[in-house]
Design an enzyme around this catalytic site. Sequence first.
Site, short mmCIF file in Angstrom:
data_model
loop_
_atom_site.label_atom_id
_atom_site.label_comp_id
_atom_site.label_asym_id
_atom_site.label_seq_id
_atom_site.Cartn_x
_atom_site.Cartn_y
_atom_site.Cartn_z
CG ASP A 16 -1.73 1.19 1.43
OD1 ASP A 16 -2.30 1.66 0.43
OD2 ASP A 16 -1.83 1.69 2.57
CG ASP A 18 -1.94 7.45 0.72
OD1 ASP A 18 -1.43 8.57 0.72
OD2 ASP A 18 -2.52 6.95 -0.27
CG ASP A 312 -2.47 2.29 6.52
OD1 ASP A 312 -3.19 3.13 7.09
OD2 ASP A 312 -2.54 2.08 5.29
#
EC number: 3.1.3.-
Length: 451
Positions: A16, A18, A312
């Site tokens: 991922d 961000d 996250d």
Amino acid sequence: MAQHFSLAACDVVGFDLDHTLCRYNLPESAPLIYHSFAQFLVKEKGYDKELLTVTPEDWDFCCKGLALDLEDGNFIKLADNGTVLRASHGTRMLAPEELAKEYGRREWKYFMSDTGMAFRSGKYYFYDNYFDLPGALLCARVVDSLTKNNGQKTFDFWKDIVAGIQHNYKMSAFKENCGIYFPEIKRDPGKYLHSCPESVKKWLRQLKNAGKILVLITSSHSDYCRLLCNHILGNDFADLFDIVITNALKPGFFSHLPSQRPFRTLENDEEQEALPSLDKPGWYSQGNAVHLYELLKKMTGKPEPKVVYFGDSMHSDIFPARHYSNWETVLILEELKGDRDGKPEESEPREKKGKYEGQKGKPLYSLSKKWGSFFTDSISGLENTEDSLVSTWSCKRISTYSTIAIPSIEAIAELPLDYKFTRFSSNSSKTAGYYPNPPLALSSFETLTNK
């Protein structure tokens, strides 16, 4: 399943972007996100101007893993069995007697088993990541305002929050320079973004040199993705990744059928025609995990290439990658850092003072005085019994769906690729999969429960 996990055994390493590869300077980015919504509510929807003023103390309300009941304006923290550990109405925490009266010791009304529990619903919303958390504070303050000024007991402000998301974060917002968020990030990316340390860049190159296929899968649109990657990795970032997928619309990328979510090519950041399959490496938009895996089979020459995915968000990354695709998953969990030191993060040195200076509070990953530990909590005992510690629902999901959890990629970047991490699933321990250390709250909990 094997007791240990090693990157050396993986054929494909996915990321991922961000809050995973790209770490944000949270004391700066959180006020920016908050104000991008608050300004919209006040100016476009007529909400109270009090929403625009935030004190550093207000940020203590933010804690991952909270659910907002969209009808009654209550925020709740769930135990692993679905009972309510703490609750607030807006920002006002419910006293123990109120909590007992409202929720008792029964399962929360919307609670379902792990797999059945949605994060998004018309009835509630779970706060799962650092883009979400400033919105939790804003929604809580909206409830405060509507309760105080209108005496409201039921709430329908969510449609205005969704309109604020559309205004600030729609696909064309970056290009059109509209809203508050994108223009500000573009103006001064160094204020809001941490560049990847040299150790992480070197580690990515090491993975490539070891023959791993590197894939970037982000729900950010391609123009914003490019800005982030240029800043954190350098102008040659595209050389690091075999495949880049933007606007991936996770978790749908993992859960939807290929016919529902085909890949699209990009031209000048505009999406082009839908592709019947994915035939070669490159830069794409939208898509699905099934077609991606077919391409990975061709690229590796293996019938079942082993994929690990770093992310996250439990909702968008970890749960769907494990549940739908059966990938290995590494959860980036900055709370592991906040749990141990609780000190504000030193932001990178900079000369200029920003527009939202003075409104920053604690980093969002540090311990909340209002909500307590992200990992555990105590429930008050019945008469003549002691308080007992329980793990939270968020904590249970981490050990259920993550292979391992780490505070940042930097924490493992200097380890050899064949380093053997202990998996969560290796034994009954709740702390096995945390690297380099389990959270203090959880270590204390395990010590007590093993006595």
